[in-house]
Scaffold this active site. Sequence first.
Site, PDB file in Angstrom:
ATOM      1  N   GLU A 154       0.818  -1.218   0.000  1.00 11.36           N
ATOM      2  CA  GLU A 154       0.000   0.000   0.000  1.00 11.36           C
ATOM      3  C   GLU A 154       0.851   1.268   0.000  1.00 11.36           C
ATOM      4  OE1 GLU A 154      -2.479   0.390   3.491  1.00 11.36           O
ATOM      5  OE2 GLU A 154      -3.786   1.829   2.489  1.00 11.36           O
ATOM      6  N   GLU A 248     -12.068   1.168   4.791  1.00  7.34           N
ATOM      7  CA  GLU A 248     -11.112   1.528   5.840  1.00  7.34           C
ATOM      8  C   GLU A 248     -11.318   3.023   6.067  1.00  7.34           C
ATOM      9  OE1 GLU A 248      -6.514   0.586   6.598  1.00  7.34           O
ATOM     10  OE2 GLU A 248      -6.875   2.382   5.407  1.00  7.34           O
TER      11      GLU A 248
HETATM   12  C1  LER Z   1      -3.443   1.372   6.269  1.00 10.20           C
HETATM   13  O1  LER Z   1      -4.291   0.689   5.379  1.00 10.20           O
HETATM   14  C2  LER Z   1      -3.351   2.786   5.935  1.00 10.20           C
HETATM   15  O2  LER Z   1      -4.051   3.284   5.094  1.00 10.20           O
HETATM   16  C3  LER Z   1      -2.370   3.604   6.653  1.00 10.20           C
HETATM   17  O3  LER Z   1      -2.708   4.953   6.588  1.00 10.20           O
HETATM   18  C4  LER Z   1      -2.177   3.202   8.072  1.00 10.20           C
HETATM   19  O4  LER Z   1      -1.182   3.999   8.588  1.00 10.20           O
HETATM   20 MN    MN Z   2      -5.372   2.066   3.806  1.00  8.41          MN
END
Ligand code: LER
Ligand code: MN
Length: 272
Positions: A154, A248
């Site tokens: 990510e 999220e």
């Molecule tokens: C985790 O998925 C994320 O987006 C981060 O910002 C966590 O620190």
């Molecule tokens: Mn995230």
Amino acid sequence: MIKSAVTICLVPEARGGPFVFWDDLVGSVRKAQHLGFDAVEIFPPGPEALKASDVKELLGDHGLSLAAVGTGAGWVKHKLRLTDGNAAVRQKARDFVKSIIDFAGPLGAPAIIGSMQGRHGDGVTREAALGYLTEAVQQLGSHARKYGVPLLYEPINRYETNLITSIVEGAAFLRPLGSCNVLLLADLFHMNIEETDLPAAIREAKGFIGHVHFVDSNRRPAGLGHIDYAPIAAALRETGYDRYCSAEALPYPDSDQAAEQTIKAFKTYFPR
Ligand code: LER
Ligand code: MN
């Protein structure tokens, strides 16, 4: 088909973070089923916190899948990062991610490397940090292959890392690595800060996106900020994306309403 998921955080140290449901796995799974989500994404304190067979049974009983499992507790709880200047810490960080892969893989879910990627600085050059990160994702991606799941990497915004902050850069990072079994996690909150043009970034990263964090510009649930979702949904469909859009997001105004708002937005932009 693009599927919906909602996050459940079981890490007290992450309090205040962007997760819809908190603490209660069974209750959260029930709510996810009730609202019609396809899956849940779990953020556990570590691999030992949950028994894979229990999670399998719980999700099976509710007709839900496991979309992904986060590794961020490796950073928020244990201060482990894959690009730390200390080789022993880097090794522990890899072992932590590997243990999450070993938990999630048999449940058919990928592990996510987000905050554990770390950053350069404190005596670690950018080149060295990117070298450590490359080695780690190659090794961990290859480990995930034995479960038939990818590893998710990510890109996160400039206030959380100084390594790779956009999906466009993430695709450029992965392209030379060939078939390393690593896909990008496109978090729309981070992308809103970093990309020049969100749908164009999705098109440029065609084939590299393996998961989406479905959230708004202010990290509230989709529809409560200013992201324009229609062209993003069109770009995802056009590029053949067929995995999860997972909420999220902050539990705003509370967990239940955040989950309801997300599924409403999901159904608007990804009708079946
Ligand atoms: C985790 O998925 C994320 O987006 C981060 O910002 C966590 O620190
Ligand atoms: Mn995230």
